[in-house]
Design an enzyme around this catalytic site. Sequence first.
Site, PDB file in Angstrom:
ATOM      1  CE  LYS A 112      -4.537  -1.711   1.447  1.00  0.00           C
ATOM      2  NZ  LYS A 112      -5.714  -1.586   2.345  1.00  0.00           N
ATOM      3  CE  LYS A 193      -6.880  -8.204  -1.870  1.00  0.00           C
ATOM      4  NZ  LYS A 193      -6.977  -7.619  -0.586  1.00  0.00           N
ATOM      5  CE  LYS A 196     -13.224  -2.506   0.014  1.00  0.00           C
ATOM      6  NZ  LYS A 196     -12.299  -2.132   0.850  1.00  0.00           N
TER       7      LYS A 196
HETATM    8  P1  ATP Z   1      -8.766  -4.139  -1.153  1.00  0.00           P
HETATM    9  O1  ATP Z   1      -7.279  -4.372  -0.960  1.00  0.00           O
HETATM   10  O2  ATP Z   1      -9.556  -4.839  -2.001  1.00  0.00           O
HETATM   11  O3  ATP Z   1      -9.120  -2.705  -1.117  1.00  0.00           O
HETATM   12  P2  ATP Z   1      -8.990  -4.931   1.383  1.00  0.00           P
HETATM   13  O4  ATP Z   1      -8.801  -6.199   1.280  1.00  0.00           O
HETATM   14  O5  ATP Z   1      -8.287  -3.893   1.904  1.00  0.00           O
HETATM   15  O6  ATP Z   1      -9.754  -4.483   0.077  1.00  0.00           O
HETATM   16  P3  ATP Z   1     -11.757  -4.975   2.669  1.00  0.00           P
HETATM   17  O7  ATP Z   1     -12.603  -4.827   1.680  1.00  0.00           O
HETATM   18  O8  ATP Z   1     -11.739  -4.436   4.185  1.00  0.00           O
HETATM   19  O9  ATP Z   1     -10.279  -4.669   2.096  1.00  0.00           O
HETATM   20  O10 ATP Z   1     -11.631  -6.731   2.983  1.00  0.00           O
HETATM   21  C1  ATP Z   1     -12.598  -7.299   3.555  1.00  0.00           C
HETATM   22  C2  ATP Z   1     -12.371  -8.697   3.716  1.00  0.00           C
HETATM   23  O11 ATP Z   1     -12.468  -9.362   2.685  1.00  0.00           O
HETATM   24  C3  ATP Z   1     -10.970  -9.050   4.405  1.00  0.00           C
HETATM   25  O12 ATP Z   1     -11.161 -10.096   5.299  1.00  0.00           O
HETATM   26  C4  ATP Z   1     -10.240  -9.305   3.158  1.00  0.00           C
HETATM   27  O13 ATP Z   1      -9.316 -10.455   3.320  1.00  0.00           O
HETATM   28  C5  ATP Z   1     -11.296  -9.881   2.254  1.00  0.00           C
HETATM   29  N1  ATP Z   1     -10.946  -9.960   0.913  1.00  0.00           N
HETATM   30  C6  ATP Z   1     -10.621  -8.853   0.190  1.00  0.00           C
HETATM   31  N2  ATP Z   1     -10.181  -9.137  -1.026  1.00  0.00           N
HETATM   32  C7  ATP Z   1     -10.331 -10.461  -1.302  1.00  0.00           C
HETATM   33  C8  ATP Z   1     -10.164 -11.436  -2.378  1.00  0.00           C
HETATM   34  N3  ATP Z   1      -9.974 -11.130  -3.372  1.00  0.00           N
HETATM   35  N4  ATP Z   1     -10.289 -12.543  -2.052  1.00  0.00           N
HETATM   36  C9  ATP Z   1     -10.606 -13.179  -0.577  1.00  0.00           C
HETATM   37  N5  ATP Z   1     -11.015 -12.400   0.224  1.00  0.00           N
HETATM   38  C10 ATP Z   1     -10.862 -11.224   0.072  1.00  0.00           C
HETATM   39  N1  LTN Z   2      -7.361  -5.067   7.511  1.00  0.00           N
HETATM   40  C1  LTN Z   2      -8.709  -5.689   7.222  1.00  0.00           C
HETATM   41  C2  LTN Z   2      -9.887  -4.938   7.589  1.00  0.00           C
HETATM   42  C3  LTN Z   2      -9.745  -4.977   9.363  1.00  0.00           C
HETATM   43  C4  LTN Z   2     -10.255  -6.300   9.955  1.00  0.00           C
HETATM   44  C5  LTN Z   2     -10.228  -5.872  11.237  1.00  0.00           C
HETATM   45  C6  LTN Z   2     -10.395  -7.518   9.397  1.00  0.00           C
HETATM   46  C7  LTN Z   2      -9.637  -3.939  10.135  1.00  0.00           C
HETATM   47  N2  LTN Z   2     -10.063  -4.599  11.345  1.00  0.00           N
HETATM   48  C8  LTN Z   2     -10.528  -6.782  12.345  1.00  0.00           C
HETATM   49  C9  LTN Z   2     -10.702  -8.519  10.673  1.00  0.00           C
HETATM   50  C10 LTN Z   2     -10.749  -8.108  11.970  1.00  0.00           C
HETATM   51  C11 LTN Z   2      -8.598  -5.547   5.788  1.00  0.00           C
HETATM   52  O1  LTN Z   2      -7.763  -4.847   5.218  1.00  0.00           O
HETATM   53  N3  LTN Z   2      -9.380  -6.086   4.917  1.00  0.00           N
END
Ligand code: ATP
Ligand code: LTN
Length: 325
Positions: A112, A193, A196
């Site tokens: 990030k 992966k 979003k």
């Molecule tokens: P991104 O990186 O896509 O912007 P993120 O993973 O940082 O999103 P969240 O949307 O907060 O953030 O993720 C919510 C949950 O969804 C987390 O438990 C994450 O591990 C799961 N998740 C996100 N993307 C995927 C994916 N491509 N496959 C499986 N699980 C996912």
């Molecule tokens: N870091 C996670 C979002 C997140 C989370 C948590 C998930 C913040 N606090 C506590 C599980 C439990 C992400 O980036 N998807």
Amino acid sequence: MTPRVFSGIQPTGELTLGTYLGALQRFVRDQTTTRSVFCVVDLHAITVPQDPGQLAQRTLDTAALYLACGIDPATSTLFVQSHVPEHSQLAWLLECTVSFGELSRMTQFKEKSDRQQFVSAGLFTYPALMAADILLYDTDRVPVGDDQRQHLELTRDVAERFNHRHGDTFVVPTADISAVGARVMDLQDPTRKMSKSVDSPQGTVLMLDEPAVIVRKFKRAVTDNDGEVRFDPATKPGVSNLLSILAAATDTTPEALEGQYQQYGPLKADTAEAVVARLAPIQARYREWTADPTALRALLVQGAEQAHAVASATLARAQQSLGLG
Ligand code: ATP
Ligand code: LTN
């Protein structure tokens, strides 16, 4: 004792099929047999720049999606992280428990921060806030996608270290990462992966995409040239991703599906159909919830009150352990 579950989703954009299959779909299944707490983690979202109006709207929209997926507020607690100040308060105590070296090893931070011009200190200490989220609710189990594995290991280390130094204070949680659907990949670049926050409109299926759009994205999904339907993520990432998505959307395994297809076309069509079948009812319920923001806000106020009652007791315990107050 009933297992306690906690998980969070960031309101940073339109939620993808990855978030649904890796996380949301599983939250709903668990909630009748656990004491579940779900959070819209808006404080995590501001570790990178956000437009205030958009953040407020996305926070509500994310809560609406939790509900649309079937999170039942009568059974589970649903709230917004910033409404419960104990998250920020415990995060500071945990920032003083985690080391600079440990935070430096987090791969999500490395990825990030590479994408940001301005790298906030909050982006670096993000895992301490995540640990606070989890530890505040005496959580046993945290359902997440595979990308959160490292953060969960750090949470366990921090909890164990705190307990060792200051006496038993926190429950040490375990990560609950599903065997199927924990790593949904981008349809255009199946080595990355589905996310979003990365700009890949054709490779990213959004939970709110129209059925025709979903079908089109799957039709154009990148596969390979050998024409063989086989589950082998290392050498056949595109086809394996389709098999994983179809398996996660129909409650089976990729291995059970691979023998049923001889060609990529039918595999793509069936995967799209299964995804549309899962998402269509959610989209309908989402429209109902977003049509009534007053009811949604009221529900979140209630959720924050429930969360605060548990969180304040845990924070008090941690403060006492440290000799604060
Ligand atoms: P991104 O990186 O896509 O912007 P993120 O993973 O940082 O999103 P969240 O949307 O907060 O953030 O993720 C919510 C949950 O969804 C987390 O438990 C994450 O591990 C799961 N998740 C996100 N993307 C995927 C994916 N491509 N496959 C499986 N699980 C996912
Ligand atoms: N870091 C996670 C979002 C997140 C989370 C948590 C998930 C913040 N606090 C506590 C599980 C439990 C992400 O980036 N998807």
